[in-house]
Design a protein around this motif. Sequence first.
Motif, PDB file in Angstrom:
ATOM      1  N   ASN A  77       0.857  -1.197   0.000  1.00 34.98           N
ATOM      2  CA  ASN A  77       0.000   0.000   0.000  1.00 34.98           C
ATOM      3  C   ASN A  77       0.889   1.242   0.000  1.00 34.98           C
ATOM      4  O   ASN A  77       1.770   1.381   0.846  1.00 34.98           O
ATOM      5  CB  ASN A  77      -0.888   0.025   1.245  1.00 34.98           C
ATOM      6  N   ILE A  78       0.618   2.132  -0.917  1.00 36.65           N
ATOM      7  CA  ILE A  78       1.490   3.304  -1.060  1.00 36.65           C
ATOM      8  C   ILE A  78       0.666   4.582  -1.058  1.00 36.65           C
ATOM      9  O   ILE A  78      -0.359   4.675  -1.744  1.00 36.65           O
ATOM     10  CB  ILE A  78       2.298   3.221  -2.375  1.00 36.65           C
ATOM     11  N   ASN A  79       1.134   5.539  -0.306  1.00 35.02           N
ATOM     12  CA  ASN A  79       0.509   6.859  -0.306  1.00 35.02           C
ATOM     13  C   ASN A  79       1.129   7.681  -1.448  1.00 35.02           C
ATOM     14  O   ASN A  79       2.322   7.989  -1.411  1.00 35.02           O
ATOM     15  CB  ASN A  79       0.774   7.540   1.044  1.00 35.02           C
ATOM     16  N   PRO A  80       0.329   8.038  -2.468  1.00 34.89           N
ATOM     17  CA  PRO A  80       0.900   8.762  -3.621  1.00 34.89           C
ATOM     18  C   PRO A  80       1.390  10.166  -3.285  1.00 34.89           C
ATOM     19  O   PRO A  80       2.067  10.801  -4.108  1.00 34.89           O
ATOM     20  CB  PRO A  80      -0.253   8.799  -4.626  1.00 34.89           C
ATOM     21  N   ILE A 120       3.544   8.889  -8.818  1.00 35.66           N
ATOM     22  CA  ILE A 120       3.257   7.798  -9.756  1.00 35.66           C
ATOM     23  C   ILE A 120       4.519   7.340 -10.513  1.00 35.66           C
ATOM     24  O   ILE A 120       4.734   6.149 -10.705  1.00 35.66           O
ATOM     25  CB  ILE A 120       2.188   8.257 -10.787  1.00 35.66           C
ATOM     26  N   SER A 121       5.351   8.310 -10.919  1.00 45.34           N
ATOM     27  CA  SER A 121       6.560   7.953 -11.677  1.00 45.34           C
ATOM     28  C   SER A 121       7.481   7.058 -10.860  1.00 45.34           C
ATOM     29  O   SER A 121       8.059   6.098 -11.385  1.00 45.34           O
ATOM     30  CB  SER A 121       7.330   9.216 -12.073  1.00 45.34           C
ATOM     31  N   VAL A 122       7.599   7.382  -9.574  1.00 43.68           N
ATOM     32  CA  VAL A 122       8.453   6.582  -8.686  1.00 43.68           C
ATOM     33  C   VAL A 122       7.884   5.168  -8.565  1.00 43.68           C
ATOM     34  O   VAL A 122       8.621   4.171  -8.658  1.00 43.68           O
ATOM     35  CB  VAL A 122       8.550   7.248  -7.292  1.00 43.68           C
ATOM     36  N   ILE A 123       6.573   5.065  -8.401  1.00 35.50           N
ATOM     37  CA  ILE A 123       5.924   3.757  -8.231  1.00 35.50           C
ATOM     38  C   ILE A 123       6.098   2.899  -9.483  1.00 35.50           C
ATOM     39  O   ILE A 123       6.460   1.724  -9.402  1.00 35.50           O
ATOM     40  CB  ILE A 123       4.425   3.938  -7.881  1.00 35.50           C
ATOM     41  N   GLU A 157      -5.126   9.528  -6.363  1.00 34.01           N
ATOM     42  CA  GLU A 157      -5.227  10.689  -5.477  1.00 34.01           C
ATOM     43  C   GLU A 157      -5.055  10.283  -4.006  1.00 34.01           C
ATOM     44  O   GLU A 157      -4.560  11.070  -3.202  1.00 34.01           O
ATOM     45  CB  GLU A 157      -6.595  11.365  -5.639  1.00 34.01           C
ATOM     46  N   ASN A 158      -5.496   9.083  -3.672  1.00 28.93           N
ATOM     47  CA  ASN A 158      -5.525   8.686  -2.256  1.00 28.93           C
ATOM     48  C   ASN A 158      -4.579   7.548  -1.879  1.00 28.93           C
ATOM     49  O   ASN A 158      -3.729   7.722  -1.005  1.00 28.93           O
ATOM     50  CB  ASN A 158      -6.953   8.291  -1.864  1.00 28.93           C
ATOM     51  N   GLU A 159      -4.760   6.407  -2.511  1.00 31.04           N
ATOM     52  CA  GLU A 159      -3.922   5.263  -2.137  1.00 31.04           C
ATOM     53  C   GLU A 159      -3.734   4.335  -3.337  1.00 31.04           C
ATOM     54  O   GLU A 159      -4.688   4.054  -4.064  1.00 31.04           O
ATOM     55  CB  GLU A 159      -4.560   4.480  -0.979  1.00 31.04           C
ATOM     56  N   ASN A 170      12.175  -0.647  -0.512  1.00 32.84           N
ATOM     57  CA  ASN A 170      13.518  -0.087  -0.710  1.00 32.84           C
ATOM     58  C   ASN A 170      13.666   0.516  -2.105  1.00 32.84           C
ATOM     59  O   ASN A 170      14.277   1.570  -2.278  1.00 32.84           O
ATOM     60  CB  ASN A 170      14.587  -1.178  -0.535  1.00 32.84           C
ATOM     61  N   GLU A 171      13.075  -0.163  -3.084  1.00 36.66           N
ATOM     62  CA  GLU A 171      13.169   0.312  -4.462  1.00 36.66           C
ATOM     63  C   GLU A 171      12.409   1.637  -4.633  1.00 36.66           C
ATOM     64  O   GLU A 171      12.823   2.508  -5.386  1.00 36.66           O
ATOM     65  CB  GLU A 171      12.621  -0.759  -5.392  1.00 36.66           C
ATOM     66  N   LEU A 172      11.297   1.751  -3.917  1.00 38.34           N
ATOM     67  CA  LEU A 172      10.536   3.014  -3.940  1.00 38.34           C
ATOM     68  C   LEU A 172      11.407   4.156  -3.444  1.00 38.34           C
ATOM     69  O   LEU A 172      11.467   5.233  -4.056  1.00 38.34           O
ATOM     70  CB  LEU A 172       9.300   2.902  -3.038  1.00 38.34           C
TER      71      LEU A 172
END
Lengths: 84, 163
Positions: B25-28, B33-36, B56-58, B81-83
């Motif tokens: 689960n990632i908080n944008p 988005i580019s990082v993800i 916008e949210n998760e 870690n990659e994030l």
Amino acid sequence: MTPITIYEERNEVKIDINTRLYNYNSIITSLKDFSENNWVYLNMDSDLCVSVFLKPKNKDDDINLTNLGYEFYNYILGIMKNGL
Amino acid sequence: MVYKNDIEIINNLEINNIKGTITVNINPKIYNISVIFSAAYIFIDKAYVVITGDPENEIFVELLSKDKDTNLESLGRDFNNELLNYAVYFHQSEINKNLKDAIIHKTLLTNEQKIDDNNYDEYSDLKGYNNIDNTVLSSQDYRDDPLGIAKPWSEDKDEKKAD
């Protein structure tokens, strides 16, 4: 919830893709590449989501439909990364 | 560690041992988005990657390992870690962007020299070329040979006789 639905009786997989995350051009470019070995159908349920249906052309091949769906997701990522 | 309907939850990781998947689960607002997507791309060789959620949210990144023996928790932690790795990379790129542009700009303009009437004489090669060009253009007939460069490839009959 996994956005991959298998229709065993039709030997088909439905893949729901969020167009707010995945680029639309990358989806159709990927779909074109997959159309070589699969019958493809693109449906738009809403502005936020498209459904891609893939049905392998060759009935004799024992293709894992779930993996086919996941491969399609990975393929879109590759296309997006390469900016095609 | 929390268990909820056979799903093991560790921080932002949800491990489903039955399906063999792990959802990150990632908080944008923390990772854009580019990082993800850049981090997700790294994993396509060892896992099937599906990205869902609301940008916008998760955002949820689901990883299904291609190798059954992979430790799902390690896979999820590697993703975290990659994030971070890509977040730092994009941040540094942004900081260095102006400097990089300036270096490229300078490199491309290094050999550019302005030619005008005042410094025209400095370019002797160009001037000489121009003179030749004018001579050639002014000659009415190609047989005039004003530069004396026209020589036959075969020997003259007279020269042969002399030999």
